[in-house]
Design an enzyme around this catalytic site. Sequence first.
Site, PDB file in Angstrom:
ATOM      1  CD  GLU A  85      -3.047  -0.873   0.137  1.00 44.69           C
ATOM      2  OE1 GLU A  85      -2.981   0.291  -0.320  1.00 44.69           O
ATOM      3  OE2 GLU A  85      -3.983  -1.628  -0.050  1.00 44.69           O
ATOM      4  CD  GLU A 116       4.334 -21.096  11.260  1.00 45.92           C
ATOM      5  OE1 GLU A 116       4.339 -21.155  12.390  1.00 45.92           O
ATOM      6  OE2 GLU A 116       3.346 -20.770  10.830  1.00 45.92           O
TER       7      GLU A 116
END
Length: 299
Positions: A85, A116
Amino acid sequence: MGENLHQLHTESRNTASERLDQMSAIEVVTLMNQEDHKVAFAVQQVLPEIAEAVELIGQALENGGRLFYFGAGTSGRLGVLDAAECPPTFGTDPAMVQGIIAGGAAAMLNAIEGAEDSQELGQQDVRLHDVKKGDAVVGIAASGRTPYVIGALKEAKALGAQTISLSCNPDPVISQEADVSINMQVGPEVVTGSTRLKAGSATKMALNMLTTASMVHLGKVYGNLMVNVQATNWKLRERAKRIVMEATGILYAEAERLLQEAAGDVRVAIVMQKTGLPAIEAKQRLIRADNRVREAIEG
């Protein structure tokens, strides 16, 4: 680390939702809303740490460094979202703020099993993206113990980058590798262990603050106006005109004319109107002011 997973706040059982599967729709959403009220308060408690992180990030960016987010699963996705963004909102180069998720781009849409759990993968991704001294690295893990994030922070710190940890548990493991540790305690989730809920909301709030406050520090806004907006579609071109109107007090037709002369650059249009300069001189003044509109106007 698995033996104490049950002790984490984010993995605890929420007594208020123990009958969740027996609740009506209105009861479920009411309970979720009540729990969500706790999120902003949890973020409020760590505002000094968030501000400290903003100072580190702002300094890094001002000196030509970059901001990296490293996370897995929901945490990684939120980092990628916040980074994505920044260019349309603040006109930044896509390289300035980067979101890295364990497992790569495919993990944005699908879980990448085991990604992860590897410290080595976190270290590898830090090297792959050429993190260096002068950069700022934020490791995001709701649990505060994700091996991928620990590895990323360790490697970034070893390379001389400023490191920040962001979690939703007290005393997280990832804080051991951080210059600044942000630990938001939102409590147990409505669905036990589903950290896309309160933990995800708290993380999104904190990331909003990190980038927005850093960009304000860099002069990417004028007042509270998004003067670096990239007008790439009709809606954003209309927004650009409204921003010029708000900043200068002129009418729509005049804002449209100024933007045409300024090649769509809101900052140039505002400086033109405020100083009476033609577009080329307004642009030169902005360059001298490091693209800070207020400083360019004041000359």
